[in-house]
Scaffold this motif. Structure first.
Motif, PDB file in Angstrom:
ATOM      1  N   SER A   1     -12.009  -9.031  12.225  1.00 14.99           N
ATOM      2  CA  SER A   1     -11.874  -8.425  10.900  1.00 14.99           C
ATOM      3  C   SER A   1     -10.470  -7.863  10.688  1.00 14.99           C
ATOM      4  O   SER A   1     -10.062  -7.645   9.544  1.00 14.99           O
ATOM      5  N   TYR A   2      -9.726  -7.604  11.784  1.00 15.43           N
ATOM      6  CA  TYR A   2      -8.355  -7.128  11.653  1.00 15.43           C
ATOM      7  C   TYR A   2      -7.358  -8.269  11.489  1.00 15.43           C
ATOM      8  O   TYR A   2      -6.184  -8.023  11.214  1.00 15.43           O
ATOM      9  N   CYS A   3      -7.814  -9.481  11.664  1.00 15.05           N
ATOM     10  CA  CYS A   3      -6.910 -10.627  11.667  1.00 15.05           C
ATOM     11  C   CYS A   3      -6.554 -11.010  10.234  1.00 15.05           C
ATOM     12  O   CYS A   3      -7.436 -11.127   9.364  1.00 15.05           O
ATOM     13  N   THR A   4      -5.283 -11.214   9.985  1.00 16.41           N
ATOM     14  CA  THR A   4      -4.811 -11.643   8.665  1.00 16.41           C
ATOM     15  C   THR A   4      -3.991 -12.925   8.754  1.00 16.41           C
ATOM     16  O   THR A   4      -3.338 -13.297   7.781  1.00 16.41           O
ATOM     17  N   ASP A   5      -4.037 -13.574   9.895  1.00 14.29           N
ATOM     18  CA  ASP A   5      -3.311 -14.831  10.111  1.00 14.29           C
ATOM     19  C   ASP A   5      -4.318 -15.979  10.068  1.00 14.29           C
ATOM     20  O   ASP A   5      -5.207 -16.077  10.917  1.00 14.29           O
ATOM     21  N   THR A   6      -4.191 -16.845   9.068  1.00 12.76           N
ATOM     22  CA  THR A   6      -5.159 -17.941   8.912  1.00 12.76           C
ATOM     23  C   THR A   6      -5.079 -18.926  10.068  1.00 12.76           C
ATOM     24  O   THR A   6      -6.104 -19.456  10.502  1.00 12.76           O
TER      25      THR A   6
ATOM     26  N   HIS B   1     -14.716 -14.206   6.196  1.00 15.57           N
ATOM     27  CA  HIS B   1     -13.492 -13.395   6.340  1.00 15.57           C
ATOM     28  C   HIS B   1     -12.252 -14.279   6.232  1.00 15.57           C
ATOM     29  O   HIS B   1     -11.234 -13.867   5.645  1.00 15.57           O
ATOM     30  N   TYR B   2     -12.337 -15.491   6.768  1.00 16.33           N
ATOM     31  CA  TYR B   2     -11.219 -16.431   6.656  1.00 16.33           C
ATOM     32  C   TYR B   2     -10.923 -16.732   5.188  1.00 16.33           C
ATOM     33  O   TYR B   2      -9.750 -16.770   4.775  1.00 16.33           O
TER      34      TYR B   2
ATOM     35  N   GLU C   1     -11.559 -14.743   2.705  1.00 19.76           N
ATOM     36  CA  GLU C   1     -10.952 -13.539   2.144  1.00 19.76           C
ATOM     37  C   GLU C   1      -9.473 -13.469   2.498  1.00 19.76           C
ATOM     38  O   GLU C   1      -8.629 -13.119   1.652  1.00 19.76           O
ATOM     39  N   VAL C   2      -9.158 -13.789   3.748  1.00 15.35           N
ATOM     40  CA  VAL C   2      -7.748 -13.778   4.159  1.00 15.35           C
ATOM     41  C   VAL C   2      -6.961 -14.834   3.389  1.00 15.35           C
ATOM     42  O   VAL C   2      -5.816 -14.600   2.970  1.00 15.35           O
TER      43      VAL C   2
ATOM     44  N   LEU D   1      -6.271 -13.487  -0.032  1.00 16.51           N
ATOM     45  CA  LEU D   1      -5.172 -12.512   0.003  1.00 16.51           C
ATOM     46  C   LEU D   1      -3.827 -13.222   0.138  1.00 16.51           C
ATOM     47  O   LEU D   1      -2.831 -12.818  -0.484  1.00 16.51           O
ATOM     48  N   LYS D   2      -3.808 -14.254   0.960  1.00 17.97           N
ATOM     49  CA  LYS D   2      -2.571 -15.020   1.122  1.00 17.97           C
ATOM     50  C   LYS D   2      -2.205 -15.719  -0.174  1.00 17.97           C
ATOM     51  O   LYS D   2      -1.035 -15.743  -0.567  1.00 17.97           O
TER      52      LYS D   2
END
Length: 809
Positions: free
Chosen positions: A388-393, A430-431, A433-434, A437-438
């Motif tokens: 959940s902390y990951c923001t790198d696809t 979550h992916y 969602e990331v 955001l990207k």
């Protein structure tokens, strides 16, 4: 032993007393030492054994019992002597009676003896030698028989001691069993046999404790190498499922070598420095030696403590499972943390599966299922929390592939992996969602970089590059000469391409998730709809509401949303082609994206912003109006601000060409109405206290200029005179005051066909009062001023009567 001569005894005494605390003054100790020395000289096995008994902890007890036995023999001898004492006295008396005869006989016997000895001296010598030899032979035979009986016991016991010293506990246990049940019963009459029998429980306990220490070392070792085992198992699974083996590979830390196995002398760890090509032919179980587990299990089984060992092993493995399930604190930072964590978990359960299949019931399937249920829940929670902390696809795609490989590996060993598949769906959300955001940043960059001018291409290559990205087809544009101009700006092909990229990125995560075609299609469409209705919609809404956004940019944004709305069908075809689905417009909800409705809503907001921005821009021009309300003579031409305002409207409505006709008509109508309303408000403003007729004439010239602009129909599609109606209220009011046709106004008031139907008496009163105040300043001659004053007063009176009637009705 009785044939030992004095020389031999002296040597024995000297060898016994030398180097020891035994002295010749202590006869008992000396006797014991001599006996011990003689025993040691009997045989190389018998001697050390008795020596061990005397040197052991039971030496004092042995000596006490030996002394007691000697005292018993002394008493027996004393009783025997007392019993035969009287007979001995009688015999003495008889001997005294025959003393004389005996003396004669003795003399004769001595003579004969001397003669016999002289004659048989050689024979006696040989006889004595024979007797001694026979005694020695008898003793030797007795010793041989005793040693033959005791030697296997002593040999076995010596072998046991040697095995214990060498820490070969499993063979020592077999030797102990053989000693206890085979050899000791044969020598049960010997004291040392009882001592050995009493020592057997202690030896068993020593073996038990030593094997427990060994299993602890084994458990520590497998805890340290389980990650390596998990890596090899996942690598084999990757090859089996045609996945990238590098996904399972990691750099293993080098550990200090473990001490040798107490049973075999070998190390538990496998070839940790072996090359990867050598490991390809190995199974995960080949990397560790499980012999200690089997030996310890057999030892505890033989000792009757199998249940205790099973309980201890399972408890320790549960504790190790809890340790293996604790993720690194920085696991979310890179793939290496996830890889090492999952390697440890896989290694643990691969080891347990091997023990299940080969451990003869040490672990069973219910126990293993229970541990896996506990572990799978923790693994899912830990990965869910850290991912959940990951923001790198790209990292999330790698995590997804690693989780799939983890699931495949454990599924090969018979573990249920349904929670992991559910976890993948959560990670997928979550992916997405990331990704959104990207893509927010992507869309913002597109909007910031766009110049919001129609795309102009000068060569066919440029034209083809645009149409390849955004398949726009217009026959008139294709036939037009270069340079050609598309109706939209670069924002449209860029946004279209990025939406397609987003769809492909979503589908990339869904690959190999064991989803049906329908599920995959629904998932992609749902994600795409979220991108369109939430991300892109939010970015567009923020864009069109950006403070200070120029009107021309708003117009171009509205045109862009129109073309993006038309591209919604192209996106639907693209999604269907990627997912392999069949589009069927007859089935509601299938193959439909919600972008069309979203773009309509955004375009509606943009249109409202256009109307608002247009009114604000008109207000800027109208704020430049600076009428001299006490003007003596009109300028004869319209005001400069009106000229600029009309020029602005003309250029602005030219930019409305690519907008829907409805929007252009609404904007044009709104602009005309706003200008007319603003001019009317200037006339009726409370800030203007007095007014001249010349000032009204100047306003009339400006209104005429606006009416001329409206008559040119700057936007097509209006009915004739529709725009002029926006100025009708102002026109009738100005005509009434310019012509002073009050009689007609009062006569026709209330009639539907009245000439001044749109003139409100209240507005007329306001202007009349301002003209009356202006007349007081003497702008007219005295005569005209008097007539004008009377006229204004009369008109004002009649207007007030009309308003009163209007209120009463």
């Amino acid at each position: 032993m009785e044939v030992t001569d004095e020389t031999d005894s002296g040597k024995a005494l000297e060898s016994v007393t030398k180097g020891s605390e035994v002295t010749e003054d202590d006869p008992v100790a000396l006797r014991h030492a001599l006996l011990l020395h003689e025993i040691e000289a009997i045989d190389e096995y018998w001697g050390p054994t008795l020596r061990t008994i005397y040197d052991g902890d039971e030496h004092g007890k042995f000596m006490e019992r030996l002394d007691a036995r000697i005292r018993n023999h002394d008493r027996d001898i004393e009783r025997m002597c007392n019993h035969h004492y009287q007979g001995f006295i009688d015999s003495i008396r008889e001997l005294l009676q025959v003393r004389s005869q005996a003396h004669k006989l003795k003399t004769e016997v001595v003579r004969i003896d001397e003669e016999a000895q002289e004659s048989a001296k050689h024979l006696l010598m040989k006889s004595e030698e024979l007797i001694k030899t026979r005694k020695v032979q008898s003793n030797i035979c007795a010793a041989i028989d005793a040693l033959t009986l005791c030697l296997p016991v002593l040999t076995t016991y010596s072998k046991l001691q040697k095995q214990m010293q060498e820490k070969r506990y499993y063979p020592a246990l077999k030797t102990l069993e053989q000693l206890e049940h085979t050899y000791l019963p044969r020598v049960a009459s010997y004291r040392f046999a009882q001592q050995m029998r009493d020592n057997i429980p202690r030896v068993r306990e020593d073996i038990k404790q030593a094997s427990m220490s060994d299993i602890k070392d084994f458990l520590e070792t497998i805890r340290r190498v389980s990650a390596r085992i998990g890596q090899v198992a996942m690598k084999h699974a990757a090859l089996q499922y045609n996945m990238d083996p590098k996904l399972a590979m990691t750099r293993m830390k080098k550990h200090a070598p473990m001490p040798p196995n107490p049973f075999t002398g070998e190390t538990y760890e496998a070839q940790s420095e072996a090359q990867s090509d050598e490991e390809e032919d190995l199974c995960a179980q080949d990397l560790i030696n499980f012999a200690p587990v089997y030996r310890c299990l057999h030892i505890y089984t033989v000792l009757g403590a199998r249940e205790q060992f099973e309980t201890y092993y399972r408890q320790q493995r549960r504790e190790q499972a809890r340790l293996a399930l604790q993720p690194p604190t920085n696991m979310h930072e890179n793939l290496e943390g996830y890889r090492q964590y999952l390697h440890g978990v896989v290694g643990f359960f691969v080891i347990e599966d091997h023990v299940l299949n080969t451990g003869n019931g040490l672990v069973n399937r219910p126990y293993l299922d229970e541990v896996w249920d506990m572990a799978s829940g923790k693994v899912v929670n830990n990965i869910r929390n850290h991912s959940s902390y990951c923001t790198d696809t790209h990292l999330m795609l790698s995590i997804k592939n690693l989780i799939m490989l983890f699931a495949h590996t454990l599924q090969n060993y018979g573990y249920a992996v349904n929670p992991l598949h559910e976890l993948l769906l959560e990670v997928k959300d979550h992916y997405n969602e990331v990704l959104m955001l990207k893509w927010v940043q992507v869309f913002r960059e597109i909007f910031d970089e766009d110049n919001y001018h129609p795309i102009q291409v000068d060569t066919p290559e440029e034209y083809n590059r645009i149409t390849e990205v955004f398949p726009y087809h217009d026959a008139s544009l294709e036939q037009a000469p270069f340079p050609k101009r598309f109706p939209f700006s670069l924002m449209v092909p860029k946004v279209y391409r990025q939406v397609k990229n987003y769809v492909a990125a979503c589908l990339e995560f869904s690959e190999d998730l064991n989803l049906s075609q329908t599920e995959k299609e629904d998932m992609v469409r749902k994600s795409t709809n979220l991108l369109l209705t939430r991300t892109l919609s939010g970015c567009l809404a923020t864009l069109i509401k950006r403070p200070g956004l120029p009107l021309l940019q708003l117009i171009q944004i509205t045109i862009n949303t129109l073309h993006l709305e038309h591209a919604n069908v192209l996106l639907e075809h693209y999604v269907a082609r990627l997912t392999g689905s069949i589009e069927d417009s007859s089935i509601p909800g299938i193959g439909r994206l919600q972008g069309k409705a979203m773009f309509k809503d955004i375009r509606g907001e943009a249109e409202e912003q256009i109307y608002t921005a247009l009114r604000l821009k008109l207000d800027e021009f109208l704020d430049l109006a600076s009428y001299d309300w006490m003007l003596a003579e009109p300028q004869g031409t319209s005001s400069s601000y009106v000229t600029d305002l009309i020029a602005f409207l003309s250029s602005t409505f030219c930019a409305f060409t690519n907008l829907p006709v409805r929007v252009a008509q609404t904007a044009c109508m709104s602009a005309c109405q706003h200008v007319a309303k603003s001019l009317m408000n200037m006339l009726l403003s409370e800030d203007v206290k007095q007014m001249s007729l010349a000032a009204l004439e100047q306003v009339n010239l400006d209104v005429i200029q606006c009416e001329q602009f409206a008559a040119t129909e700057p936007v097509e599609g209006f009915e004739e005179g529709a725009l002029l109606m926006c100025f009708s209220d102002l026109r009738q009011l100005l005509d009434l005051f310019m012509t002073e046709d009050w009689s007609t106004y009062f006569h026709d008031y209330g009639s539907e066909n009245a000439k001044y139907l749109r003139v409100n008496p209240h507005n007329a009163i306001i202007i009349v009062e301002k003209l009356r105040e202006g007349e007081k300043r003497g702008m007219f001659s005295i005569l005209k001023r008097s007539d004008k004053k009377k006229l204004l007063e009369t008109v004002l009176k009649q207007l007030k009567q009309l308003t009163q009637q209007q209120h009463s009705t």
